[in-house]
Design a protein around this motif. Structure first.
Motif, PDB file in Angstrom:
ATOM      1  N   PHE A 114      37.461  47.057  26.745  1.00 34.19           N
ATOM      2  CA  PHE A 114      37.288  45.900  27.556  1.00 34.19           C
ATOM      3  C   PHE A 114      38.669  45.061  27.428  1.00 34.19           C
ATOM      4  O   PHE A 114      39.270  45.181  26.495  1.00 34.19           O
ATOM      5  CB  PHE A 114      36.366  44.658  26.977  1.00 34.19           C
ATOM      6  N   ASP A 115      39.133  44.830  28.616  1.00 29.75           N
ATOM      7  CA  ASP A 115      40.278  44.263  28.697  1.00 29.75           C
ATOM      8  C   ASP A 115      40.307  42.904  27.816  1.00 29.75           C
ATOM      9  O   ASP A 115      39.730  42.133  27.914  1.00 29.75           O
ATOM     10  CB  ASP A 115      40.940  43.709  30.084  1.00 29.75           C
ATOM     11  N   ALA A 116      41.568  42.477  27.290  1.00 31.06           N
ATOM     12  CA  ALA A 116      41.697  41.301  26.661  1.00 31.06           C
ATOM     13  C   ALA A 116      43.029  40.457  26.803  1.00 31.06           C
ATOM     14  O   ALA A 116      43.591  39.694  26.148  1.00 31.06           O
ATOM     15  CB  ALA A 116      41.699  41.405  24.907  1.00 31.06           C
ATOM     16  N   ARG A 117      43.734  41.155  28.047  1.00 29.84           N
ATOM     17  CA  ARG A 117      44.814  40.347  28.581  1.00 29.84           C
ATOM     18  C   ARG A 117      46.105  40.650  27.875  1.00 29.84           C
ATOM     19  O   ARG A 117      45.802  40.675  26.603  1.00 29.84           O
ATOM     20  CB  ARG A 117      44.382  38.623  28.925  1.00 29.84           C
ATOM     21  N   ARG A 118      46.947  40.327  28.441  1.00 25.55           N
ATOM     22  CA  ARG A 118      48.547  40.495  28.009  1.00 25.55           C
ATOM     23  C   ARG A 118      48.733  41.545  27.240  1.00 25.55           C
ATOM     24  O   ARG A 118      49.216  41.764  26.189  1.00 25.55           O
ATOM     25  CB  ARG A 118      48.666  39.360  26.902  1.00 25.55           C
ATOM     26  N   GLN A 120      46.760  43.656  25.786  1.00 26.09           N
ATOM     27  CA  GLN A 120      45.675  43.846  24.662  1.00 26.09           C
ATOM     28  C   GLN A 120      44.506  44.323  25.035  1.00 26.09           C
ATOM     29  O   GLN A 120      43.879  43.979  26.354  1.00 26.09           O
ATOM     30  CB  GLN A 120      45.428  42.618  23.904  1.00 26.09           C
ATOM     31  N   VAL A 121      43.462  44.922  24.389  1.00 28.01           N
ATOM     32  CA  VAL A 121      42.154  45.290  24.657  1.00 28.01           C
ATOM     33  C   VAL A 121      41.154  44.833  23.537  1.00 28.01           C
ATOM     34  O   VAL A 121      41.656  45.013  22.480  1.00 28.01           O
ATOM     35  CB  VAL A 121      41.975  46.907  24.949  1.00 28.01           C
ATOM     36  N   PHE A 122      40.092  44.740  23.704  1.00 21.35           N
ATOM     37  CA  PHE A 122      38.939  44.809  22.717  1.00 21.35           C
ATOM     38  C   PHE A 122      38.535  46.388  22.793  1.00 21.35           C
ATOM     39  O   PHE A 122      38.017  46.912  23.966  1.00 21.35           O
ATOM     40  CB  PHE A 122      37.934  44.203  22.926  1.00 21.35           C
ATOM     41  N   GLN A 140      38.027  46.384  17.418  1.00 22.80           N
ATOM     42  CA  GLN A 140      39.147  45.432  17.057  1.00 22.80           C
ATOM     43  C   GLN A 140      39.936  45.150  18.452  1.00 22.80           C
ATOM     44  O   GLN A 140      39.532  45.530  19.576  1.00 22.80           O
ATOM     45  CB  GLN A 140      40.328  46.282  16.451  1.00 22.80           C
ATOM     46  N   ASN A 141      40.976  44.031  18.080  1.00 21.91           N
ATOM     47  CA  ASN A 141      41.595  43.623  19.389  1.00 21.91           C
ATOM     48  C   ASN A 141      42.760  44.001  19.076  1.00 21.91           C
ATOM     49  O   ASN A 141      43.672  43.730  17.912  1.00 21.91           O
ATOM     50  CB  ASN A 141      41.679  41.956  19.057  1.00 21.91           C
ATOM     51  N   VAL A 142      43.518  44.840  19.977  1.00 18.81           N
ATOM     52  CA  VAL A 142      44.894  45.381  19.684  1.00 18.81           C
ATOM     53  C   VAL A 142      45.602  45.828  20.990  1.00 18.81           C
ATOM     54  O   VAL A 142      44.928  46.012  22.009  1.00 18.81           O
ATOM     55  CB  VAL A 142      44.450  47.028  18.859  1.00 18.81           C
ATOM     56  N   PRO A 143      46.871  45.759  20.938  1.00 19.66           N
ATOM     57  CA  PRO A 143      47.443  46.296  21.928  1.00 19.66           C
ATOM     58  C   PRO A 143      47.329  47.747  22.359  1.00 19.66           C
ATOM     59  O   PRO A 143      47.263  48.502  21.474  1.00 19.66           O
ATOM     60  CB  PRO A 143      49.007  46.117  21.707  1.00 19.66           C
ATOM     61  N   VAL A 144      47.175  47.822  23.672  1.00 14.98           N
ATOM     62  CA  VAL A 144      46.659  49.065  24.161  1.00 14.98           C
ATOM     63  C   VAL A 144      47.656  50.297  23.726  1.00 14.98           C
ATOM     64  O   VAL A 144      47.205  51.160  23.457  1.00 14.98           O
ATOM     65  CB  VAL A 144      46.366  49.116  25.876  1.00 14.98           C
TER      66      VAL A 144
END
Ligand SMILES: [Zn+2]
Lengths: 235, 340
Positions: A114-118, A120-122, A140-144
């Protein structure tokens, strides 16, 4: 065994109903509209369509995140309240796991996203084997960019699923090259049947079911950062 | 035939209290459970909406469970589910609203959305029957309003704040005096120990207006502190708190008395979180004690702050009036009391 599945962790609204091995009904709408207004009427309509009453339900399965904070909370609140008040068990599963389970029957690594903006992704990493899903790297929430470099080290091909992975395809392909394959539009979102297939997971006390946001609230993160700095300057 | 008792299950999650209650006939508290989050917001110096929403979803079932347990009842005994649908923090409201919808659906019960301020007003009915017409002074962190009611379920806002709510002004002044959050009770406590010596302005706006304004008063306090600092003088916090409180209370009391007389009401109700303020309670009791034919009603402090008993009490009136919401009910952060 009659099960209701609910996933509102992204703007996709997925609801499903099963009876034993039969998937009785699935409803997916993939539009940016208000979940709070739509989820309960959708559940009511789908259940009435298959002549099911709330009291007939034996179990609830819900995607408890990560995803949109508000979306996750709406799904989890409805699911845990229904399970509690109907005295039936509830199973909370990762919305990413259910998206991974929506992939075609392959053998190998699946990466739901899922996109998490800026930038980043979930995301998380799962292995599909004999139709069974196993977690390889936790949600996790991490830079792609960081995530792709980590996946590249595994040295195995990875299938990316979910419509929000499409917007990151270019970055992923640049880093991972031929190790990345994209399901793209063929696996755009969680299919309710896939969420229902995960309903045999661990049962929880409804009062204990909470969202997995995979990210601190912004105020909390800022507070921790400020306090870390303070501690350092105090030393 | 004896009239059947009405049991309403109330839910309130509009800010930082997760609350549920069971009320009988709109007047009797059968169970009233409030789980406060205040401790976890203190370090931020105010309520953080996202964190409030997270706590609500964690706490809500435990609060429901305890409410039914204390009441010794089940949802089969309820006539309806009443829930705050606004105003408030939208993410917080949505937890209560969606939980209410799930219960209403599961047990085929009527669903009733309640205005939070209507709830605060109806808290009074849990103490004593309301008699109409009445005037209600609503003072809280988000509201300062004079609401006229000619009958049950009818709300006319005759005056409201043009800038800060009284509760907001309290919090800001408390911050200026380096008092911890929430500042209201600290100011009230200090004020009781001090004297009104700083001669702060009474902001009454134009002749005849029932509106309020507190931002000028707040600035006057900040300037007083600032000027003292520049002259190297010490501020007396007790006296400054007393002076600030005296100004707020004077204006609130004067406008409420004038409105009560002009609208020829039988009753004046105090409602909202700031109704816990001892200075305000004393001043209103004093002023209306001297006026014949107008009763002043001030609920106990536990019913002034946010709770679900008040929501169920207001919900009972709506239930009796046949008002219902559908499963498509939403949370409304800016809900208008005259239109809900
Ligand atoms: Zn309130």
């Amino acid at each position: 065994m009659k099960i209701l599945a609910i996933d509102t962790s992204t703007y996709t609204l997925s609801i499903g109903l099963s009876d034993g091995d039969v998937i009785l009904a699935e409803q997916v709408t993939n539009v940016k509209k208000n979940h709070s207004i739509r989820v309960m009427p959708a559940i009511e309509a789908l259940m009435s369509e298959v002549d099911m009453k709330p009291g007939d339900l034996n179990k609830i399965v819900v995607a408890n995140g990560p995803g949109s904070y508000t979306g996750v909370r709406i799904g989890v609140t409805i699911a845990k309240t229904l399970a509690w008040t109907l005295h039936i068990p509830i199973t909370a599963v990762s919305g990413l796991a259910s998206l991974a389970a929506s992939a075609p029957l392959i053998e190998g690594l699946v990466c739901p996203m899922f996109d998490a903006r800026r930038g980043q992704v979930f995301t998380g990493l799962y292995r599909l084997s004999n139709g069974l899903l196993k977690s390889v790297k936790e949600d996790q929430n991490v830079p792609v960019v960081d995530w792709c470099q980590e996946l590249l080290k595994i040295g195995e091909p990875v299938l990316f699923v979910g419509q929000e992975s499409i917007m990151h395809e270019q970055v992923i392909a640049e880093i991972m090259g031929s190790a990345a394959a994209f399901a793209g539009k063929s696996v755009p979102y969680t299919r309710p049947a896939a969420l229902l297939s995960l309903a045999s997971g661990m049962e929880q006390d409804p009062s204990q079911v909470v969202p997995n946001y995979a990210r601190l609230a912004e105020a909390e993160a800022n507070w921790l950062k400020a306090n870390e700095k303070k501690e350092k300057s105090d030393e | 035939m004896m009239k059947k008792d009405i049991f309403i299950f109330g839910i309130e999650t509009s800010c930082d209290e997760t609350a549920a209650a069971v009320i009988k006939n709109g007047t009797d508290i059968i169970a009233n459970v409030v789980s406060s989050q205040i401790e976890s917001h203190k370090r931020f110096g105010g309520v953080v909406p996202e964190i409030a929403s997270r706590h609500h979803v964690e706490q809500i079932i435990a609060v429901f469970e305890e409410t039914l347990e204390r009441a010794g009842l089940t949802f089969q005994d309820m006539d309806a589910i009443a829930v705050t649908k606004g105003p408030g923090l939208v993410g917080a409201l949505l937890v209560g609203v969606n939980a209410a919808k799930a219960i209403a659906f599961a047990h085929d019960l009527p669903l009733i959305g309640v205005h939070h301020i209507a709830g605060h007003i109806y808290a009074n009915r849990l103490v004593q029957e309301m008699s109409f017409p009445l005037m209600s002074l609503v003072v809280s962190g988000g509201h300062t309003e004079l609401v006229y009611m000619k009958e049950h379920g009818s709300f006319e806002v005759i005056g409201e704040t043009r800038d800060d709510a009284a509760g907001e002004a309290y919090d800001k002044v408390a911050r200026t005096l380096s008092l911890p959050y929430p500042g209201g009770p600290h100011i009230d406590r200090l004020a009781a120990e001090g004297q009104d010596t700083y001669s702060l302005p009474r902001i009454r706006l134009e002749e005849g207006s029932y509106d309020f304004s507190f931002s000028g008063l707040k600035s006057a306090v900040i300037n007083t502190v600032h000027n003292a600092e520049q002259r190297g003088e010490e501020i007396n916090p007790e006296n400054l708190a007393a002076s600030f409180q005296a100004s707020v209370v004077d204006v609130l009391t004067e406008k409420t008395v004038r409105a009560a007389k002009e609208y020829d009401v039988k009753q004046v109700l105090l409602a909202g979180g700031v109704a816990a303020n001892k200075g305000l309670r004393a001043s209103l009791e004093n002023a209306f004690g001297e006026i014949e034919n107008i009763d002043i009603m001030i609920p106990p402090i536990s019913l002034c702050t946010d709770n679900a008993a008040m929501i169920a009490a207001a919900g009972t009136i709506l239930f009796e009036q046949g008002k219902r919401d559908g499963l498509d009910m939403n949370g409304h952060p800016g809900l208008d009391i005259e239109e809900f």
